[in-house]
Design a protein around this motif. Structure first.
Motif, PDB file in Angstrom:
ATOM      1  N   PRO A   1       0.814  -1.230   0.000  1.00 51.94           N
ATOM      2  CA  PRO A   1       0.000   0.000   0.000  1.00 51.94           C
ATOM      3  C   PRO A   1       0.842   1.273   0.000  1.00 51.94           C
ATOM      4  CG  PRO A   1      -0.911  -1.600   1.513  1.00 51.94           C
ATOM      5  CD  PRO A   1       0.412  -2.149   1.084  1.00 51.94           C
ATOM      6  N   SER A   2       1.905   1.294   0.814  1.00 49.65           N
ATOM      7  CA  SER A   2       2.768   2.474   0.855  1.00 49.65           C
ATOM      8  C   SER A   2       3.531   2.646  -0.452  1.00 49.65           C
ATOM      9  CB  SER A   2       3.760   2.358   2.027  1.00 49.65           C
ATOM     10  OG  SER A   2       4.506   3.544   2.179  1.00 49.65           O
ATOM     11  N   VAL A   3       3.919   1.529  -1.077  1.00 47.46           N
ATOM     12  CA  VAL A   3       4.629   1.586  -2.361  1.00 47.46           C
ATOM     13  C   VAL A   3       3.735   2.184  -3.440  1.00 47.46           C
ATOM     14  CG1 VAL A   3       5.626   0.188  -4.222  1.00 47.46           C
ATOM     15  CG2 VAL A   3       6.198  -0.314  -1.845  1.00 47.46           C
TER      16      VAL A   3
ATOM     17  N   ALA B   1       4.499   5.510  -5.565  1.00 40.66           N
ATOM     18  CA  ALA B   1       4.558   5.525  -7.026  1.00 40.66           C
ATOM     19  C   ALA B   1       3.724   6.685  -7.586  1.00 40.66           C
ATOM     20  CB  ALA B   1       4.064   4.194  -7.586  1.00 40.66           C
ATOM     21  N   LEU B   2       2.559   6.932  -6.987  1.00 40.38           N
ATOM     22  CA  LEU B   2       1.724   8.061  -7.416  1.00 40.38           C
ATOM     23  C   LEU B   2       2.410   9.392  -7.119  1.00 40.38           C
ATOM     24  CD1 LEU B   2      -1.769   6.756  -6.221  1.00 40.38           C
ATOM     25  CD2 LEU B   2      -0.873   6.799  -8.559  1.00 40.38           C
ATOM     26  N   LEU B   3       3.061   9.467  -5.954  1.00 41.25           N
ATOM     27  CA  LEU B   3       3.787  10.689  -5.600  1.00 41.25           C
ATOM     28  C   LEU B   3       4.937  10.939  -6.571  1.00 41.25           C
ATOM     29  CD1 LEU B   3       3.924  10.370  -1.703  1.00 41.25           C
ATOM     30  CD2 LEU B   3       2.587  12.009  -3.024  1.00 41.25           C
ATOM     31  N   PHE B   4       5.600   9.870  -6.999  1.00 38.22           N
ATOM     32  CA  PHE B   4       6.693  10.018  -7.955  1.00 38.22           C
ATOM     33  C   PHE B   4       6.199  10.548  -9.296  1.00 38.22           C
ATOM     34  CE2 PHE B   4       9.855   8.092  -5.314  1.00 38.22           C
ATOM     35  CZ  PHE B   4      11.069   8.387  -5.923  1.00 38.22           C
ATOM     36  N   CYS B   5       4.991  10.164  -9.692  1.00 37.03           N
ATOM     37  CA  CYS B   5       4.425  10.690 -10.940  1.00 37.03           C
ATOM     38  C   CYS B   5       4.286  12.210 -10.868  1.00 37.03           C
ATOM     39  CB  CYS B   5       3.065  10.049 -11.217  1.00 37.03           C
ATOM     40  SG  CYS B   5       3.160   8.293 -11.626  1.00 37.03           S
ATOM     41  N   VAL B   6       3.805  12.690  -9.722  1.00 38.53           N
ATOM     42  CA  VAL B   6       3.690  14.137  -9.535  1.00 38.53           C
ATOM     43  C   VAL B   6       5.073  14.768  -9.422  1.00 38.53           C
ATOM     44  CG1 VAL B   6       2.708  15.957  -8.081  1.00 38.53           C
ATOM     45  CG2 VAL B   6       1.481  13.792  -8.372  1.00 38.53           C
TER      46      VAL B   6
ATOM     47  N   PHE C   1       7.457  19.871  -1.483  1.00 37.16           N
ATOM     48  CA  PHE C   1       6.813  18.648  -1.973  1.00 37.16           C
ATOM     49  C   PHE C   1       7.845  17.572  -2.275  1.00 37.16           C
ATOM     50  CE2 PHE C   1       5.504  15.931  -5.500  1.00 37.16           C
ATOM     51  CZ  PHE C   1       4.334  15.389  -4.988  1.00 37.16           C
ATOM     52  N   GLN C   2       8.930  17.937  -2.963  1.00 37.68           N
ATOM     53  CA  GLN C   2       9.956  16.962  -3.310  1.00 37.68           C
ATOM     54  C   GLN C   2      10.611  16.385  -2.052  1.00 37.68           C
ATOM     55  OE1 GLN C   2       9.054  16.376  -6.210  1.00 37.68           O
ATOM     56  NE2 GLN C   2      10.648  17.010  -7.642  1.00 37.68           N
ATOM     57  N   CYS C   3      10.833  17.235  -1.054  1.00 36.16           N
ATOM     58  CA  CYS C   3      11.372  16.743   0.224  1.00 36.16           C
ATOM     59  C   CYS C   3      10.410  15.745   0.864  1.00 36.16           C
ATOM     60  CB  CYS C   3      11.622  17.903   1.183  1.00 36.16           C
ATOM     61  SG  CYS C   3      13.046  18.921   0.783  1.00 36.16           S
ATOM     62  N   GLY C   4       9.133  16.031   0.782  1.00 33.81           N
ATOM     63  CA  GLY C   4       8.137  15.141   1.357  1.00 33.81           C
ATOM     64  C   GLY C   4       8.111  13.785   0.675  1.00 33.81           C
ATOM     65  N   VAL C   5       8.271  13.775  -0.643  1.00 34.28           N
ATOM     66  CA  VAL C   5       8.307  12.512  -1.387  1.00 34.28           C
ATOM     67  C   VAL C   5       9.486  11.658  -0.927  1.00 34.28           C
ATOM     68  CG1 VAL C   5       8.613  11.461  -3.664  1.00 34.28           C
ATOM     69  CG2 VAL C   5       7.125  13.452  -3.398  1.00 34.28           C
ATOM     70  N   LEU C   6      10.646  12.284  -0.794  1.00 30.34           N
ATOM     71  CA  LEU C   6      11.828  11.537  -0.368  1.00 30.34           C
ATOM     72  C   LEU C   6      11.720  11.101   1.084  1.00 30.34           C
ATOM     73  CD1 LEU C   6      14.802  13.337  -2.137  1.00 30.34           C
ATOM     74  CD2 LEU C   6      13.410  11.408  -2.885  1.00 30.34           C
ATOM     75  N   ARG C   7      11.034  11.891   1.916  1.00 30.19           N
ATOM     76  CA  ARG C   7      10.832  11.481   3.307  1.00 30.19           C
ATOM     77  C   ARG C   7       9.933  10.246   3.366  1.00 30.19           C
ATOM     78  NH1 ARG C   7       9.825  16.045   4.973  1.00 30.19           N
ATOM     79  NH2 ARG C   7      11.998  16.456   5.503  1.00 30.19           N
ATOM     80  N   TRP C   8       8.901  10.219   2.547  1.00 27.37           N
ATOM     81  CA  TRP C   8       8.024   9.041   2.469  1.00 27.37           C
ATOM     82  C   TRP C   8       8.849   7.831   2.038  1.00 27.37           C
ATOM     83  CZ3 TRP C   8       2.343   9.420   2.395  1.00 27.37           C
ATOM     84  CH2 TRP C   8       1.713   8.171   2.224  1.00 27.37           C
ATOM     85  N   GLN C   9       9.694   8.017   1.032  1.00 22.42           N
ATOM     86  CA  GLN C   9      10.520   6.929   0.526  1.00 22.42           C
ATOM     87  C   GLN C   9      11.495   6.415   1.587  1.00 22.42           C
ATOM     88  OE1 GLN C   9      12.554   6.537  -3.619  1.00 22.42           O
ATOM     89  NE2 GLN C   9      14.034   7.587  -2.340  1.00 22.42           N
ATOM     90  N   ALA C  10      12.111   7.328   2.339  1.00 24.71           N
ATOM     91  CA  ALA C  10      13.063   6.934   3.372  1.00 24.71           C
ATOM     92  C   ALA C  10      12.388   6.086   4.446  1.00 24.71           C
ATOM     93  CB  ALA C  10      13.693   8.179   4.000  1.00 24.71           C
TER      94      ALA C  10
END
Length: 207
Positions: free
Chosen positions: A127-129, A133-138, A163-172
């Protein structure tokens, strides 16, 4: 930001260099021609982390795994996140030496992972992946906005940068959970912004 045993912080530069922008465009083009895309890297890490963690936990047990291999895995993830920060136009600094000075990953290891549980995270983390993936599209669209902004102003708009920092934080958070370094499931909470500051005193820092 809600409490979670994984933190990722980025030091925002005053300006971003246009030459470094060109370097990244050429680098991304070369990697794409070689078939190395963000999706490819994500899939590789997604498959490798649970398998590696499972084998190590089976061999050493949970205590030795977290004590001996936790720091190595976290250093690898810290380098990966710093590389993404560079490619995402969040910093001009390549993660070749002391990546923690620009993009820092801190992990407070928790739980008692098992070999079976590590493999099961291939499924429990789906689910998190999917959300990531949707966040990466944005993020791809945000990258284009960042590139144009750097070209004309040498800066990235604050909202886009956050926003980009948030995407990488989710990924981390996802990667640390996927590697069985923490037991808590990564929260479905988008924490934007560089989040500059001193890591928690009680955290075990492997960056």
């Amino acid at each position: 930001m809600m409490s979670y045993p994984v933190t990722f912080t980025v030091t925002r530069p005053q300006k971003l260099d246009r030459v470094q922008l060109l370097v990244r465009v050429l680098l991304l083009a070369a990697l794409s021609l070689a078939g190395v895309t963000a999706g490819f890297v994500m899939m590789l890490v997604y498959l490798a982390l649970p398998a590696m963690a499972s084998a190590l936990v089976y061999q050493k047990g949970s205590v030795r795994f977290l004590a001996e291999d936790g720091p190595r895995l976290t250093r690898a993830l810290a380098w990966l996140e710093a590389a993404f920060a560079y490619l995402f136009l969040l910093t001009d600094r390549l993660p070749l030496d002391r990546p923690a000075e620009t993009a820092r990953l801190d992990v407070d290891p928790t739980g008692a992972p098992t070999a079976k549980g590590a493999l099961l995270r291939l499924f429990t983390s789906l689910p998190s992946v999917i959300v990531l993936a949707l966040l990466f599209c944005v993020a791809y669209l945000a990258w284009l906005v960042s590139a144009v902004s750097i070209l004309f102003t040498e800066r990235v708009p604050a909202g886009v940068y956050d926003f980009q920092c948030g995407v990488l934080r989710w990924q981390a958070r996802l990667f640390a959970y996927h590697a069985s370094l923490v037991d808590q499931y990564p929260p479905f909470a988008f924490d934007p912004g560089p989040m500059d500051g001193t890591p928690r005193d009680h955290a075990s820092t492997f960056a």
